[in-house]
Enzyme design. Structure first.
Site, mmCIF file in Angstrom:
data_model
loop_
_atom_site.group_PDB
_atom_site.id
_atom_site.type_symbol
_atom_site.label_atom_id
_atom_site.label_comp_id
_atom_site.label_asym_id
_atom_site.label_seq_id
_atom_site.Cartn_x
_atom_site.Cartn_y
_atom_site.Cartn_z
ATOM 1 N N SER A 30 17.606 53.498 49.389
ATOM 2 C CA SER A 30 17.086 52.450 50.274
ATOM 3 C C SER A 30 16.404 53.025 51.520
ATOM 4 O O SER A 30 15.346 52.514 51.914
ATOM 5 C CB SER A 30 18.212 51.488 50.675
ATOM 6 O OG SER A 30 18.612 50.742 49.557
ATOM 7 N N LYS A 77 29.991 44.091 49.159
ATOM 8 C CA LYS A 77 29.117 42.940 48.901
ATOM 9 C C LYS A 77 29.854 41.587 48.954
ATOM 10 O O LYS A 77 29.252 40.580 49.295
ATOM 11 C CB LYS A 77 28.442 43.078 47.532
ATOM 12 C CG LYS A 77 27.316 44.095 47.507
ATOM 13 C CD LYS A 77 26.629 44.075 46.149
ATOM 14 C CE LYS A 77 25.428 44.991 46.119
ATOM 15 N NZ LYS A 77 24.610 44.819 44.930
ATOM 16 N N ASN A 98 23.943 41.031 49.498
ATOM 17 C CA ASN A 98 23.436 42.411 49.577
ATOM 18 C C ASN A 98 22.443 42.579 50.735
ATOM 19 O O ASN A 98 21.888 43.661 50.911
ATOM 20 C CB ASN A 98 22.789 42.850 48.250
ATOM 21 C CG ASN A 98 21.396 42.283 48.078
ATOM 22 O OD1 ASN A 98 21.104 41.189 48.548
ATOM 23 N ND2 ASN A 98 20.534 43.024 47.410
ATOM 24 N N ASP A 113 19.503 40.547 44.658
ATOM 25 C CA ASP A 113 19.608 41.231 43.360
ATOM 26 C C ASP A 113 19.056 40.373 42.225
ATOM 27 O O ASP A 113 18.417 40.894 41.299
ATOM 28 C CB ASP A 113 21.067 41.592 43.062
ATOM 29 C CG ASP A 113 21.547 42.760 43.915
ATOM 30 O OD1 ASP A 113 20.726 43.619 44.280
ATOM 31 O OD2 ASP A 113 22.759 42.810 44.216
ATOM 32 N N THR A 162 34.756 43.326 26.840
ATOM 33 C CA THR A 162 35.951 42.483 26.880
ATOM 34 C C THR A 162 35.508 41.024 26.790
ATOM 35 O O THR A 162 34.907 40.486 27.726
ATOM 36 C CB THR A 162 36.749 42.722 28.183
ATOM 37 O OG1 THR A 162 36.943 44.126 28.330
ATOM 38 C CG2 THR A 162 38.077 42.000 28.181
HETATM 39 P P1 ATR Z 1 29.503 45.731 38.669
HETATM 40 O O1 ATR Z 1 30.325 44.779 39.484
HETATM 41 O O2 ATR Z 1 28.874 46.831 39.467
HETATM 42 O O3 ATR Z 1 28.558 45.074 37.744
HETATM 43 P P2 ATR Z 1 31.918 46.135 37.180
HETATM 44 O O4 ATR Z 1 32.546 44.979 37.815
HETATM 45 O O5 ATR Z 1 32.684 47.398 37.114
HETATM 46 O O6 ATR Z 1 30.530 46.565 37.790
HETATM 47 O O7 ATR Z 1 31.474 45.627 35.728
HETATM 48 C C1 ATR Z 1 31.289 46.500 34.799
HETATM 49 C C2 ATR Z 1 30.794 45.807 33.533
HETATM 50 O O8 ATR Z 1 30.458 46.867 32.690
HETATM 51 C C3 ATR Z 1 31.829 44.988 32.808
HETATM 52 O O9 ATR Z 1 31.196 44.022 32.009
HETATM 53 C C4 ATR Z 1 32.495 46.030 31.915
HETATM 54 O O10 ATR Z 1 33.057 45.540 30.740
HETATM 55 P P3 ATR Z 1 34.589 44.983 30.691
HETATM 56 O O11 ATR Z 1 34.507 43.558 31.142
HETATM 57 O O12 ATR Z 1 34.961 45.150 29.277
HETATM 58 O O13 ATR Z 1 35.383 45.866 31.616
HETATM 59 C C5 ATR Z 1 31.305 46.874 31.552
HETATM 60 N N1 ATR Z 1 31.670 48.254 31.246
HETATM 61 C C6 ATR Z 1 32.088 49.214 32.095
HETATM 62 N N2 ATR Z 1 32.318 50.360 31.457
HETATM 63 C C7 ATR Z 1 32.054 50.116 30.142
HETATM 64 C C8 ATR Z 1 32.105 50.908 28.954
HETATM 65 N N3 ATR Z 1 32.462 52.190 28.982
HETATM 66 N N4 ATR Z 1 31.744 50.317 27.791
HETATM 67 C C9 ATR Z 1 31.377 49.023 27.742
HETATM 68 N N5 ATR Z 1 31.324 48.222 28.831
HETATM 69 C C10 ATR Z 1 31.654 48.764 30.010
#
Ligand code: ATR
Length: 281
Positions: A30, A77, A98, A113, A162
């Site tokens: 940034s 955030k 943000n 965003d 998930t």
């Molecule tokens: P942010 O808030 O920055 O978007 P986050 O809250 O950590 O990050 O969200 C991560 C997202 O990436 C979630 O959808 C997570 O899936 P889960 O709901 O199953 O946790 C997904 N994610 C993170 N690591 C992953 C991995 N190794 N494989 C598949 N999905 C992943």
């Protein structure tokens, strides 16, 4: 315009101060992006990075020091919201801020965003009449999903590792949900990865199997470290149009610049300096 063509900024008592607040902020692009935007437009401002662990005194510090505006990044955030005087409707719906605009000590929070994601896509493809599949259910997916769900004529679906998390966000957004294993047999035009899968150091990972990617699709990744993730490399070699993570980053910053200065953001120069910085990393 090459950096060497720019006049060095004169910092004096009239110079406005902006910055990014986060932890860590060492790798933030940034500062280079916004300082370039100020330089090319001649706006009398500088932009710094503030590594902050406690957001409450930082918000008070913005008021006390007359800092004109700030970008807010991980992990503040959501927590920053209760320290502001007003929250823009879209930021409230997304549940994250943000961007802060300081109007004489009155702080308003925005979320740019979702604008960033929509405009990075619009740069390369139409969205009306298109079906978009979002991978992920975290904060980034929420912002991207809100922007796309508000876009007229765009159908939005979510998929996620998930299922429970994906279903909750899909319901919030009034979007559809498709389990990951059904992706190959589902029709969509645009795929957006909002998960960290493929980000350094896990650069050999992909959030969906290769067989999901068809040549007529547009594939966007919000990861920009590396610039070409395995998802984008695979999509490109299969003939898809690809959009890297710089797209969303630059457009969310362009919207911030417009909120702070009421000027037209110099998007091309902002994008160029981010690419230059990433390529020299
Ligand atoms: P942010 O808030 O920055 O978007 P986050 O809250 O950590 O990050 O969200 C991560 C997202 O990436 C979630 O959808 C997570 O899936 P889960 O709901 O199953 O946790 C997904 N994610 C993170 N690591 C992953 C991995 N190794 N494989 C598949 N999905 C992943």
């Amino acid at each position: 315009m090459a950096q060497t063509d720019l006049q060095p900024i004169t910092v004096d008592t009239a110079t406005r101060v902006f910055g990014v607040i986060g932890h860590p902020v060492f790798h933030s692009k940034s500062p280079v992006m916004h300082n370039r935007a100020f330089a090319v437009t001649g706006y009398p401002a500088i932009y710094a990075a503030f590594d902050v662990t406690d957001i409450e005194p930082a918000a008070e510090g913005i008021r006390a020091l007359g800092i004109c505006g700030a970008s807010v990044t991980i992990p503040h955030k959501t927590t920053v919201m209760k320290h502001l005087d007003a929250i823009d409707d879209q930021a409230r719906k997304i549940g994250a801020v943000n961007t802060i605009v300081n109007n004489k000590g009155w702080l308003k929070g925005y979320n740019t965003d979702s604008y960033g994601a929509v405009h990075a896509l619009l740069d390369q493809t139409g969205l009306s009449g298109k079906t978009v599949m979002i991978i992920g259910a975290g904060g980034a997916a929420r912002a991207v999903g809100h922007g796309l769900c508000e876009h007229p004529g765009t159908r939005v679906f979510l998929t996620n590792r998930t299922e429970k998390h994906g279903l909750i966000l899909a319901q919030d957004l009034d979007a559809g949900f498709v389990p990951l294993e059904k992706l190959e047999t589902t029709d969509f035009d645009i795929l957006v990865n909002t998960t960290p899968v493929g980000m350094y150091p896990h650069t050999d990972e992909m959030p969906v199997p290769e067989s999901v990617l068809r040549p007529e699709m547009v594939i966007m990744d919000i990861v920009y470290n590396p610039l070409e993730t395995k998802l984008l490399y695979t999509a490109r070699t299969r003939g898809c149009k690809v959009i890297d993570g710089v797209g969303m980053f630059v457009y969310q910053g362009a919207r911030q610049f417009a909120l702070w200065t009421a000027l037209e953001p110099p998007v091309a120069q902002m994008r160029q300096v981010v690419y230059d910085t990433l390529n020299n990393y």
